[in-house]
Design a protein around this motif. Structure first.
Motif, PDB file in Angstrom:
ATOM      1  N   PRO A  27       0.810  -1.224   0.000  1.00 25.58           N
ATOM      2  CA  PRO A  27       0.000   0.000   0.000  1.00 25.58           C
ATOM      3  C   PRO A  27       0.846   1.278   0.000  1.00 25.58           C
ATOM      4  O   PRO A  27       0.438   2.287  -0.581  1.00 25.58           O
ATOM      5  N   ARG A  30       1.775   1.866  -3.626  1.00 23.22           N
ATOM      6  CA  ARG A  30       0.603   2.364  -4.367  1.00 23.22           C
ATOM      7  C   ARG A  30       0.325   3.816  -4.027  1.00 23.22           C
ATOM      8  O   ARG A  30       0.014   4.631  -4.904  1.00 23.22           O
ATOM      9  N   ALA A  31       0.440   4.167  -2.741  1.00 25.09           N
ATOM     10  CA  ALA A  31       0.222   5.554  -2.323  1.00 25.09           C
ATOM     11  C   ALA A  31       1.272   6.472  -2.937  1.00 25.09           C
ATOM     12  O   ALA A  31       0.941   7.568  -3.417  1.00 25.09           O
ATOM     13  N   CYS A  47      -3.800  17.861   2.656  1.00 29.72           N
ATOM     14  CA  CYS A  47      -3.641  16.877   3.720  1.00 29.72           C
ATOM     15  C   CYS A  47      -4.233  17.419   5.012  1.00 29.72           C
ATOM     16  O   CYS A  47      -4.249  18.625   5.252  1.00 29.72           O
ATOM     17  N   ILE A 108      -4.888  13.614   1.319  1.00 25.60           N
ATOM     18  CA  ILE A 108      -4.222  12.663   2.203  1.00 25.60           C
ATOM     19  C   ILE A 108      -4.754  12.902   3.606  1.00 25.60           C
ATOM     20  O   ILE A 108      -4.677  14.022   4.116  1.00 25.60           O
ATOM     21  N   ILE A 134      -5.687   9.189  -0.156  1.00 26.27           N
ATOM     22  CA  ILE A 134      -4.772   8.286   0.539  1.00 26.27           C
ATOM     23  C   ILE A 134      -5.096   8.443   2.017  1.00 26.27           C
ATOM     24  O   ILE A 134      -5.105   9.558   2.535  1.00 26.27           O
ATOM     25  N   ASP A 152      -8.679   4.620  -4.433  1.00 23.62           N
ATOM     26  CA  ASP A 152      -8.025   5.218  -3.274  1.00 23.62           C
ATOM     27  C   ASP A 152      -7.102   4.195  -2.625  1.00 23.62           C
ATOM     28  O   ASP A 152      -7.141   3.008  -2.954  1.00 23.62           O
ATOM     29  N   VAL A 153      -6.269   4.668  -1.700  1.00 16.82           N
ATOM     30  CA  VAL A 153      -5.308   3.787  -1.038  1.00 16.82           C
ATOM     31  C   VAL A 153      -5.408   3.976   0.469  1.00 16.82           C
ATOM     32  O   VAL A 153      -5.421   5.103   0.961  1.00 16.82           O
ATOM     33  N   GLU A 154      -5.476   2.857   1.172  1.00 14.34           N
ATOM     34  CA  GLU A 154      -5.399   2.901   2.634  1.00 14.34           C
ATOM     35  C   GLU A 154      -4.107   2.234   3.080  1.00 14.34           C
ATOM     36  O   GLU A 154      -3.765   1.140   2.632  1.00 14.34           O
ATOM     37  N   ILE A 155      -3.396   2.919   3.955  1.00 13.54           N
ATOM     38  CA  ILE A 155      -2.228   2.348   4.622  1.00 13.54           C
ATOM     39  C   ILE A 155      -2.657   2.176   6.081  1.00 13.54           C
ATOM     40  O   ILE A 155      -2.734   3.141   6.824  1.00 13.54           O
ATOM     41  N   LEU A 176       6.692   8.893   2.240  1.00 11.23           N
ATOM     42  CA  LEU A 176       5.990   9.345   1.027  1.00 11.23           C
ATOM     43  C   LEU A 176       6.713  10.522   0.385  1.00 11.23           C
ATOM     44  O   LEU A 176       6.865  10.571  -0.839  1.00 11.23           O
TER      45      LEU A 176
END
Length: 191
Positions: A27, A30-31, A47, A108, A134, A152-155, A176
């Motif tokens: 992830p 991907r982010a 953010c 973000i 993100i 979308d991306v979740e970490i 990041l």
């Protein structure tokens, strides 16, 4: 007694680091790709963070503007302002997204706890304006993950301990920024 407590804190932090190293590579990559694509396509990044994570959001915004590893042109990143005196305190981030966010921009969000009402409202505004998202969350999250779409991306940090999650949020935003700089300015990075 206190010595055991200190050792326990270090042990828990190390165990969380090991779990994160195993679980978060995909992830995180991907982010980073979504972040870089947003920057290379001339889009803006916003953010924000809930509670203790708000400081990490401001830190991320500052690093993306000024540079983490070397001097470079600023990236178009805005850390959303949290006006605690606002009439609609929970909507403060959402109002800023609705005022300035454009389709294909990136939001973000950072949340170290279970509930994130201000961040959740910002995400709802981002969805309404067609922004990508993100989210850096914890295993305790009950608000944020349900608002993410397929692009979308979740970490999700493998911990429910707010202190450990806060430590990892800071580390992840640093990573990041580093990955974005490395991709956009490869000639500047000393390996």
């Amino acid at each position: 007694m206190m010595q055991d407590s200190v050792k326990g804190i270090f042990t828990e932090a190390i165990q969380t680091q090991i779990a994160a190293a195993d679980q978060l590579q995909e992830p995180l990559l991907r982010a980073a790709e979504l972040l870089v694509d947003t920057l290379l396509n001339g889009r803006r990044i916003y953010c924000c963070g809930e509670n203790m994570a708000h400081a990490s959001a401001r830190h991320f915004g500052h690093m993306m503007l000024t540079g983490l590893n070397f001097e470079r042109p600023p990236f178009p990143v805005t850390a959303l302002h949290a006006d605690f005196g606002a009439k609609e305190h929970e909507a403060i981030f959402a109002q800023q997204i609705l005022a300035a966010g454009q389709a294909a921009d990136l939001l973000i969000v950072l949340s170290s706890g279970a509930q994130a009402p201000r961040v959740s409202k910002a995400m709802e505004a981002a969805v309404a304006r067609n922004l990508f998202i993100i989210a850096i969350t914890s295993d305790a999250d009950t608000d944020v993950a349900g608002l993410l779409g397929p692009d979308d991306v979740e970490i999700r940090i493998p911990s429910r301990n707010t202190a450990r999650v806060s430590e990892h949020i800071l580390q992840l935003v640093n990573m990041l920024c580093h990955l974005a700089e490395q991709h956009i300015f490869p000639q500047e990075i000393d390996e």
